[in-house]
Design an enzyme around this catalytic site. Structure first.
Site, mmCIF file in Angstrom:
data_model
loop_
_atom_site.group_PDB
_atom_site.id
_atom_site.type_symbol
_atom_site.label_atom_id
_atom_site.label_comp_id
_atom_site.label_asym_id
_atom_site.label_seq_id
_atom_site.Cartn_x
_atom_site.Cartn_y
_atom_site.Cartn_z
ATOM 1 N N THR A 204 7.883 103.554 57.019
ATOM 2 C CA THR A 204 7.218 104.735 57.583
ATOM 3 C C THR A 204 7.486 105.983 56.753
ATOM 4 O O THR A 204 6.668 106.912 56.760
ATOM 5 C CB THR A 204 7.621 104.975 59.049
ATOM 6 O OG1 THR A 204 8.988 105.350 59.137
ATOM 7 C CG2 THR A 204 7.363 103.741 59.896
ATOM 8 N N VAL A 250 4.163 109.230 60.087
ATOM 9 C CA VAL A 250 3.470 109.063 61.370
ATOM 10 C C VAL A 250 3.955 107.718 61.932
ATOM 11 O O VAL A 250 3.174 106.800 62.168
ATOM 12 C CB VAL A 250 1.936 109.069 61.198
ATOM 13 C CG1 VAL A 250 1.256 109.374 62.541
ATOM 14 C CG2 VAL A 250 1.489 110.079 60.155
ATOM 15 N N HIS A 251 5.254 107.622 62.150
ATOM 16 C CA HIS A 251 5.964 106.361 62.355
ATOM 17 C C HIS A 251 5.196 105.328 63.192
ATOM 18 O O HIS A 251 4.870 104.242 62.726
ATOM 19 C CB HIS A 251 7.305 106.627 63.042
ATOM 20 C CG HIS A 251 8.185 107.597 62.349
ATOM 21 N ND1 HIS A 251 8.863 107.293 61.189
ATOM 22 C CD2 HIS A 251 8.518 108.878 62.657
ATOM 23 C CE1 HIS A 251 9.578 108.348 60.807
ATOM 24 N NE2 HIS A 251 9.383 109.310 61.682
ATOM 25 N N ASP A 252 4.957 105.654 64.463
ATOM 26 C CA ASP A 252 4.449 104.646 65.398
ATOM 27 C C ASP A 252 3.030 104.193 65.084
ATOM 28 O O ASP A 252 2.636 103.077 65.426
ATOM 29 C CB ASP A 252 4.514 105.179 66.832
ATOM 30 C CG ASP A 252 5.948 105.356 67.305
ATOM 31 O OD1 ASP A 252 6.829 104.636 66.818
ATOM 32 O OD2 ASP A 252 6.179 106.228 68.173
ATOM 33 N N THR A 254 1.936 103.306 62.351
ATOM 34 C CA THR A 254 1.937 102.184 61.409
ATOM 35 C C THR A 254 1.845 100.848 62.144
ATOM 36 O O THR A 254 1.324 99.873 61.598
ATOM 37 C CB THR A 254 3.177 102.194 60.502
ATOM 38 O OG1 THR A 254 4.361 102.064 61.299
ATOM 39 C CG2 THR A 254 3.254 103.464 59.668
#
Length: 322
Positions: A204, A250-252, A254
């Site tokens: 991420t 935009v971690h989540d 991914t």
């Protein structure tokens, strides 16, 4: 019998477990823009980035913003299995999402507890038919597995935004927030035997915003594009400053990109274990990338991804929303 569709065309019966959270809201909008590929049965919420009342409201707000108020939202665990609760309001703001105004959504919470919903749904599901996307602490699934271990039969795959190894942590030098918030739950989930893919900070932190990427979202011409751009404009600079990165992760989101287009990502099956002992390593995901311990692989650990491909896919889908 027809052949299995290629991975980049697979259709998922999906439950999303989440703790919105700025990047969670973006992930939810992304997922709800792909109804032909992601058949979202429900959202289940957990305390994490902010307390449960706010994560549950923000999940319902995401449904409203996406024009998908029919998707039920079940509130789940208010606290971790064992540890003292922690939150991330310093990153996500006291309401759980910055850059946009929040309000009480028109649609109420679904009746019943998220853990009961998971048990009921997975017991009734055909064998290995439900994909569970997990964007926050893994408390709800850990509680469900403790109460009803037979539910693993209904699970096709777990896809988690979880962990860190090569990158280092984002809440301690070694721990990623979702695991640190409930390492005992993460331990239980990794021991479940369900096929698991983990998208850690290792990947991420390589898929970063830029001024151009946010501008493309803002100029789509719909409300959702402006919401996503406003969230990123408020959220990304903190991460950029703290990690000295040229853009924000935009971690989540991914996780959703992986479900829609896994060919954007690269990883391999390895053994992953969680350190739940008190001390400096508390909440660390020990990813045995080189197989030094000779233990059975239990997770597909993602280490790299196509950043431009991710933002192209995100922008394409956000453009479908109101």
């Amino acid at each position: 019998m027809p052949p299995n569709p290629p991975a980049d065309a697979a259709v998922h019966t999906l439950v999303i477990d989440t703790d919105p959270g700025a990047d969670d809201v973006i992930a939810l909008l992304f997922a709800m823009a792909a109804p032909e590929r992601l058949h979202i049965e429900a959202l289940t919420t957990v305390a994490g980035n902010v307390p449960l009342s706010k994560t549950s409201r923000n999940a319902r707000l995401a449904c409203e913003w996406a024009g998908r108020p029919e998707i039920p939202v079940y509130a789940g665990a208010e606290r971790p299995l064992e540890r003292t609760p922690i939150y991330a309001a310093n990153i996500h703001g006291h309401e759980g999402v910055t850059g946009v105004k929040v309000h009480e959504p028109a649609a109420p919470l679904a009746e019943g507890h998220a853990v009961d919903y998971l048990i009921r749904t997975l017991r009734a599901a055909p064998e290995r038919s439900v994909t569970l996307a997990m964007l926050g602490p893994q408390t709800n699934l850990a509680l469900a597995l403790t109460q009803a271990p037979d539910i693993v039969r209904g699970l096709h795959e777990l896809v988690l935004m979880s962990g860190a190894h090569f990158n280092g942590g984002n809440i301690t030098p070694t721990a990623e927030f979702n695991v640190f918030a409930d390492p005992h739950a993460a331990e239980a989930v990794l021991k479940s035997g369900v096929p698991t893919t983990m998208l850690p900070l290792d990947v991420t932190h390589k898929i970063l915003t830029s001024g151009e990427r946010i501008a493309r979202l803002r100029t789509i011409g719909n409300r959702a594009g402006v919401i996503v751009a406003d969230i990123l404009d408020a959220y990304a600079p903190q991460e950029m400053q703290h990690y000295d990165m040229p853009g924000g992760p935009v971690h989540d989101a991914t996780v959703i990109a992986y479900l829609l287009q896994p060919s954007l990502f690269r990883g391999r099956l390895i053994n992953v274990e969680v350190d739940s002992r008190e001390g400096m390593g508390f909440g660390q995901t020990v990813a045995d990338w080189y197989g030094s311990l000779k233990r059975p692989a239990n997770a597909n650990w993602i280490v790299d991804g196509d950043a431009q491909g991710f933002f192209d896919l995100l922008t394409e889908h956000i453009a479908r929303l109101p």
